[in-house]
Enzyme design. Structure first.
Site, short mmCIF file in Angstrom:
data_model
loop_
_atom_site.label_atom_id
_atom_site.label_comp_id
_atom_site.label_asym_id
_atom_site.label_seq_id
_atom_site.Cartn_x
_atom_site.Cartn_y
_atom_site.Cartn_z
N LYS A 106 5.62 -50.61 27.78
CA LYS A 106 4.16 -50.69 27.90
C LYS A 106 3.65 -49.42 28.52
O LYS A 106 4.35 -48.77 29.30
CB LYS A 106 3.78 -51.87 28.81
CG LYS A 106 2.36 -52.33 28.66
CD LYS A 106 2.22 -53.11 27.37
CE LYS A 106 1.07 -54.06 27.38
NZ LYS A 106 1.30 -55.20 26.50
N ASP A 146 -3.50 -52.26 23.10
CA ASP A 146 -3.58 -53.28 24.14
C ASP A 146 -5.04 -53.27 24.62
O ASP A 146 -5.93 -52.87 23.85
CB ASP A 146 -2.57 -52.96 25.27
CG ASP A 146 -2.28 -54.17 26.15
OD1 ASP A 146 -1.52 -55.05 25.72
OD2 ASP A 146 -2.84 -54.25 27.26
N1 GLU Z 1 -0.30 -55.22 23.28
C1 GLU Z 1 0.17 -56.32 22.52
C2 GLU Z 1 0.98 -57.26 23.39
O1 GLU Z 1 0.83 -57.31 24.58
C3 GLU Z 1 0.87 -55.90 21.23
C4 GLU Z 1 2.08 -55.06 21.40
C5 GLU Z 1 2.63 -54.51 20.09
O2 GLU Z 1 2.08 -54.78 19.04
O3 GLU Z 1 3.62 -53.78 20.18
O4 GLU Z 1 1.76 -58.03 22.91
#
Ligand code: GLU
Length: 418
Positions: A106, A146
């Protein structure tokens, strides 16, 4: 927000709760409670007036035992190192619970994007992409959208990466616009898995979601799509909110009309066809059948949890309940569908996007939605089986038991190096 639980500590306590049910050594569990590495960087970017501003940014690569690190990048003034670490850990277990071949990562920039022009945001994003370049790649670490990021930012990151690497590599990032190599159904995917898991949970409880009353906290991409799809399958969305407050209509809100209103005015407040307006906190304690927290972490803490009246909670956001809230809600027999399953549709369709990018062969929206439904429903069934056979007290702990076991299996098969 009602509490300031440290999300990284919440993640660690969730892992500890699951470890009790697993035959895995403390040394192996300890490894799964900490990120492998965290990049902390300062981006110095020229603003439109010619001055310079420094932005702190992070990328946490939590665990890569099951595949490349995977997870979004958020732009928010509240981003911290511990928050990014927690969110990256939740990605590991999210990918494992739906059984897609990824680890977890992340990223985040400490910024309120509303205060910057599009040109400034592009320079900031490209500066971050330049810092990230040595760490990311189709087989290494694959960012995605996100909170407060979307197709626009993903397209810039892809372009920066491909320009610097002198290649085409659309699978380096997911959540792109269709023309930049995105997938049909990706924008809707988080809300879609929230709807699917809520439907399955009602079914599990012997209840019908058609006719159920729903309150949704947060009307961004995840919240509004979840509300819209729940309305489509017959639920009555009686209340929704954003940071400006909540609106309520006893006979149900027209979720699409509320979305158009928010797009035009910037908020859901003052929506003309509402019976009432109140605070976010009041929305979270409404007497509804289903509550969907779709905003940020720590929306419901231990104190507020005592007042929650919903029967089922589907966590469209990451980490909306503190561990204290989890305990209280379990005592109150509220069924909580954990974030790592409820909102896993986003990363699942990111996986489909990455597969399409690598094959240079693109799927129809129908195929995406069908494959998504299969993975989410299978994951729900695995969770229920573990919940029942291990005599576990919450769906969250059952989800972690399934997920941690899968990560540990991959780790033990690979062994340690060096
Ligand atoms: N940000 C989204 C999550 O928390 C998607 C992450 C992604 O698609 O890699 O799951």
């Amino acid at each position: 927000m009602t509490a300031n639980a440290n999300p990284f500590e919440s993640l660690q306590s969730q892992i500890e709760d699951a470890a009790v049910h697993l035959d895995v050594g403390d040394d192996v569990i300890d490894r799964l409670k900490h990120p492998e590495r965290v990049l902390e960087t300062n981006l110095t970017v020229e603003l439109d007036d010619g001055s310079l501003e420094r932005f702190r940014a992070y990328r946490s690569q939590f665990n890569g035992d099951r595949g490349p690190y995977k997870g979004g990048i958020r732009y928010h003034p509240g981003v911290t190192r511990d928050e990014v670490k927690a969110l990256s850990g939740w990605m590991v277990y999210k990918c494992a619970v739906v059984n897609i071949p990824y680890g977890g990562g992340k990223g985040g920039i400490v910024i309120d994007p509303r205060e910057y022009s599009q040109a400034e945001l592009e320079r900031i994003t490209r500066a971050f992409a330049t810092e990230l370049r040595p760490f990311i790649g189709e087989d290494r670490d694959i960012p995605a959208p996100d909170v407060n990021t979307g197709q626009r930012e993903m397209n810039w990151i892809k372009d920066t990466y491909e320009t610097l690497e002198n290649t085409t590599s659309p699978g380096v990032i997911t959540g792109k616009a269709i023309e930049s190599g995105g997938s049909y159904g990706r924008v809707e995917a988080t809300g879609r898995s929230t709807m699917l898991t809520a439907r399955e949970a009602f079914d599990y409880l012997g209840k019908d979601i058609a006719g159920a009353t729903v309150a949704v906290q947060g009307y961004g991409n995840a919240g509004w799509i979840a509300a819209n799809l729940l309305e489509e399958i017959g639920a009555t969305v009686v209340a929704v909110s954003d940071s400006s407050g909540a609106i309520y209509a006893e006979s149900g809100l027209d979720t699409q009309a509320v979305r158009s209103f928010k797009t035009d005015t910037g908020t859901v407040s003052d929506y003309e066809d509402a019976d009432d307006e109140f605070s976010n906190e009041e929305l979270l304690t409404l007497d509804v059948d289903l509550l969907v927290p779709a905003a940020l972490e720590n929306a419901i803490d231990e104190e507020l949890a005592h007042d929650v009246q919903a029967d089922v909670i589907a966590e469209a956001a990451n980490g909306p309940l503190t561990p204290g809230a989890d305990r209280v809600l379990a005592e109150q027999d509220v069924l909580v569908i954990p974030d790592i399953l409820a909102n896993a549709g986003g990363v699942t369709v990111s996986y489909f996007e990455w597969v399409q990018n690598r094959q240079r062969f693109y799927w129809s929206e129908e195929r995406v939605n069908e494959e998504l439904e299969t993975l989410i429903v299978d994951a729900f069934d695995d969770l229920v089986e573990t919940y029942e056979t291990h005599d576990i007290d919450t769906f969250r702990t059952a989800a972690y038991v399934v997920a941690i076991q899968r990560v540990v299996n991959a780790f033990e098969e690979g062994g340690t190096f060096p």
